[in-house]
Design an enzyme around this catalytic site. Structure first.
Site, mmCIF file in Angstrom:
data_model
loop_
_atom_site.group_PDB
_atom_site.id
_atom_site.type_symbol
_atom_site.label_atom_id
_atom_site.label_comp_id
_atom_site.label_asym_id
_atom_site.label_seq_id
_atom_site.Cartn_x
_atom_site.Cartn_y
_atom_site.Cartn_z
ATOM 1 N N THR A 88 0.860 -1.187 0.000
ATOM 2 C CA THR A 88 0.000 0.000 0.000
ATOM 3 C C THR A 88 0.897 1.239 0.000
ATOM 4 O OG1 THR A 88 -0.115 -0.182 2.426
ATOM 5 C CG2 THR A 88 -1.964 -1.052 1.184
ATOM 6 N N GLU A 158 11.846 -5.536 8.635
ATOM 7 C CA GLU A 158 12.823 -6.033 7.682
ATOM 8 C C GLU A 158 14.094 -6.372 8.446
ATOM 9 O OE1 GLU A 158 13.207 -3.432 4.321
ATOM 10 O OE2 GLU A 158 11.047 -3.338 4.070
ATOM 11 N N LYS A 210 -2.266 -1.550 13.689
ATOM 12 C CA LYS A 210 -1.060 -1.443 12.870
ATOM 13 C C LYS A 210 -0.648 0.006 12.646
ATOM 14 C CE LYS A 210 2.393 -2.253 10.375
ATOM 15 N NZ LYS A 210 2.672 -3.150 9.293
ATOM 16 N N ASN A 214 2.846 1.911 14.217
ATOM 17 C CA ASN A 214 3.878 2.594 13.429
ATOM 18 C C ASN A 214 3.955 4.083 13.773
ATOM 19 O OD1 ASN A 214 4.876 0.373 12.184
ATOM 20 N ND2 ASN A 214 3.911 0.719 10.204
ATOM 21 N N GLY A 263 13.387 5.901 7.921
ATOM 22 C CA GLY A 263 13.044 5.836 6.499
ATOM 23 C C GLY A 263 12.382 4.502 6.259
ATOM 24 N N CYS A 266 7.808 1.706 5.226
ATOM 25 C CA CYS A 266 6.639 1.675 6.117
ATOM 26 C C CYS A 266 6.430 2.965 6.893
ATOM 27 C CB CYS A 266 6.756 0.505 7.084
ATOM 28 S SG CYS A 266 6.583 -1.078 6.256
ATOM 29 N N ARG A 336 14.078 2.264 0.008
ATOM 30 C CA ARG A 336 12.906 3.146 -0.072
ATOM 31 C C ARG A 336 12.992 4.234 0.999
ATOM 32 N NH1 ARG A 336 8.123 -1.052 0.141
ATOM 33 N NH2 ARG A 336 9.675 -2.101 1.418
HETATM 34 C C1 UDX Z 1 8.673 -0.960 10.679
HETATM 35 C C2 UDX Z 1 8.028 -1.441 11.990
HETATM 36 O O1 UDX Z 1 9.026 -1.586 12.993
HETATM 37 C C3 UDX Z 1 7.313 -2.761 11.765
HETATM 38 O O2 UDX Z 1 6.679 -3.176 12.950
HETATM 39 C C4 UDX Z 1 6.294 -2.560 10.669
HETATM 40 O O3 UDX Z 1 5.632 -3.773 10.399
HETATM 41 C C5 UDX Z 1 6.964 -2.045 9.404
HETATM 42 O O4 UDX Z 1 7.675 -0.841 9.688
HETATM 43 P P1 UDX Z 1 10.882 -1.565 9.305
HETATM 44 O O5 UDX Z 1 10.416 -0.632 8.239
HETATM 45 O O6 UDX Z 1 11.449 -2.880 8.907
HETATM 46 O O7 UDX Z 1 9.672 -1.897 10.307
HETATM 47 O O8 UDX Z 1 12.003 -0.763 10.107
HETATM 48 P P2 UDX Z 1 12.326 -0.413 11.622
HETATM 49 O O9 UDX Z 1 13.243 -1.401 12.200
HETATM 50 O O10 UDX Z 1 11.081 -0.110 12.363
HETATM 51 O O11 UDX Z 1 13.151 0.952 11.399
HETATM 52 C C6 UDX Z 1 12.548 2.063 10.756
HETATM 53 C C7 UDX Z 1 13.507 3.214 10.599
HETATM 54 O O12 UDX Z 1 13.711 3.859 11.843
HETATM 55 C C8 UDX Z 1 14.893 2.853 10.081
HETATM 56 O O13 UDX Z 1 15.276 3.827 9.120
HETATM 57 C C9 UDX Z 1 15.768 2.931 11.309
HETATM 58 O O14 UDX Z 1 17.093 3.238 10.988
HETATM 59 C C10 UDX Z 1 15.090 4.039 12.086
HETATM 60 N N1 UDX Z 1 15.293 3.983 13.539
HETATM 61 C C11 UDX Z 1 14.854 2.910 14.264
HETATM 62 C C12 UDX Z 1 15.899 5.037 14.191
HETATM 63 O O15 UDX Z 1 16.302 6.031 13.562
HETATM 64 N N2 UDX Z 1 16.048 5.001 15.557
HETATM 65 C C13 UDX Z 1 15.619 3.957 16.287
HETATM 66 O O16 UDX Z 1 15.784 3.978 17.514
HETATM 67 C C14 UDX Z 1 15.001 2.874 15.629
#
Ligand code: UDX
Length: 439
Positions: A88, A158, A210, A214, A263, A266, A336
């Site tokens: 989505t 991921e 959900k 997020n 980034g 999601c 992305r």
């Molecule tokens: C996220 C959600 O965690 C997950 O539950 C949902 O299903 C999909 O979106 P994901 O996109 O895989 O998962 O990444 P995530 O591990 O959450 O990290 C997101 C971003 O935040 C990354 O760019 C990461 O570098 C950043 N981040 C994460 C920070 O800058 N600081 C933090 O403390 C944690």
């Protein structure tokens, strides 16, 4: 048990879900409209980088428990339970989620549903979507009384996709009948048997779990990054601040890592779609704070560019800048909305000679930003650099030896965009070390 399960849409979510459904004992048919993707998966190859997934996929393709097809007719004929796992993305001209793929699954699957089945949505959708899809399913399915919808959002990260699917924090079942709930409980029986909590609820609550999860995570990251801005203005150290906050159990240390921000496929688009949906529901005020969350996050990228420019005596022209990291986070090849590439692109536009290196995301980065410079190796990226920017905290970068690196570069200057390095160690080795929110 076992069920005949289809998984429609074989991206990160779907490919992982399909392999994990096979792992817990079901017979699985993966469905996608992209014949190349299906051919790769059928050959046991995962078309993206996700630790542990390829082994699991290959294991169950070999065992015959996992197959793939492009045919909705075959899927309808095969499945007791159909999981919809399509994407989505954000629409081109606004904040809302583009629901065309989610809609297409129902439009294409439903007309073939002639036997009892449960269609289960897993994608992240605006609240209200499930109800609309349930109506559409009832309109289109030839045996409408036999085909039911349920909503079962996915929370996988991921890099930990397999682990998060086999051992999730919780399962959320949005259902309208005892039968649908029972079916989901049976499908997930091995997962629930490990003690995973299950929350059974209605459609809108399931969808909102959900999006609000997020939104909360994004808010937590932007909170600490807002503190980083205050630290920068006051001479405080956001690293130590976050550490001290994390000892308070009510706050906790996870998702409190300051840096260049969030980034990925999601968080950024999900908070925007959430705001758009709140506007449609007439409660936009409830989520105006997410606009700030988004703005704080984007400001971190500009601030990183500013720090790098300060290190380069105020100009990028004629300066060789090595950007370490292209993926939006480590252990992923996903670029992305990657903060690293965004920063690299901005510096290039300001005249910098930018070279990017990432252990896994080079091919994807090249597709999105073909004009950036790319190095074959870390050594090639850093050789002769006037400044290094660490923007994705891969293990390979976190464990860099400052003494060795000093011998490679033209000027020992580094911006630690993820607070991943020990400042005193780097300064002792002769580096000018700068990090977001740290003195
Ligand atoms: C996220 C959600 O965690 C997950 O539950 C949902 O299903 C999909 O979106 P994901 O996109 O895989 O998962 O990444 P995530 O591990 O959450 O990290 C997101 C971003 O935040 C990354 O760019 C990461 O570098 C950043 N981040 C994460 C920070 O800058 N600081 C933090 O403390 C944690």
């Amino acid at each position: 048990m076992p069920f005949r399960v289809t998984v429609i849409g074989t991206g990160y979510l779907g490919a992982t879900h399909a392999a994990c459904m096979a792992e817990i004992g079901h017979e699985v048919l993966g469905v996608d409209v992209d014949p190349d993707k299906i051919a790769a998966l059928q050959a046991g190859r995962v078309p993206f980088y996700e630790p542990g997934l390829e082994d699991l996929l290959a294991k169950h393709v070999a065992s015959g428990r996992l197959r793939f097809t492009t045919s909705y007719e075959e899927a309808a004929d095969f499945g007791d339970v159909h999981f919809s796992c399509v994407g989505t993305p954000q629409v081109r001209d606004g904040y809302a989620a583009d629901l065309r793929y989610v809609d297409a699954v129902i439009e294409q699957l439903a007309p073939h549903l002639t036997r009892p089945c449960l269609v289960v949505g897993k994608s992240t959708v605006p609240v209200g979507t499930a109800e609309r899809l349930a109506d559409r399913l009832a309109e289109l399915a030839p045996a409408a009384e036999l085909a039911e919808l349920a909503w079962n959002p996915e929370f996988l990260r991921e890099g930990f996709a397999v682990e998060d699917t086999l051992r999730p924090d919780r399962l959320v079942f949005g259902t309208r009948s005892d039968q649908a709930r029972k079916t989901l409980e049976e499908v997930y029986e091995p997962v629930i048997g490990q003690g995973t909590p299950v929350v059974v609820t209605d459609f809108p609550t399931a969808e909102l779990v959900k999006t609000s999860a997020n939104a909360f995570l994004a808010t937590k990251i932007s909170f600490i990054n807002a503190m980083a801005e205050v630290c920068e203005a006051s001479g405080a150290d956001v690293g130590r601040l976050a550490e001290a906050l994390s000892h308070d159990d009510r706050i906790g240390g996870r998702f409190l890592r300051p840096g260049v921000g969030f980034g990925g496929g999601c968080l950024p688009k999900d908070i925007r779609a959430f705001m758009a949906r709140a506007g449609e529901l007439g409660v936009d005020q409830a989520l105006t704070f997410l606009r700030e969350v988004d703005a704080i996050n984007m400001r971190r990228r500009s601030r990183t560019v500013d720090l790098a420019r300060e290190l380069c005596e105020g100009r990028f022209l004629g300066r060789k800048i090595a950007v370490l990291g292209a993926a939006f986070k480590p252990d992923s090849d996903d670029v992305r909305d990657s903060p690293a590439l965004n920063v690299a692109g901005q510096i290039q536009l300001m005249g910098g000679d930018v070279t990017v290196y990432d252990p896994k995301a080079m091919d994807n980065a090249r597709k999105v930003f073909p004009s950036l410079g790319y190095a074959q190796s870390l050594d090639d990226a850093v050789r002769g650099a006037h400044a290094i920017l660490l923007l994705t905290e891969w293990e390979q970068f976190r464990t860099l030896d400052p003494e060795w690196l000093r011998g490679q570069v033209a000027e020992p200057r580094i911006v630690d965009g993820r607070g991943a390095l020990d400042p005193s160690r780097w300064r002792q080795a002769g580096w000018t070390y700068r990090a977001l929110g740290r003195p």
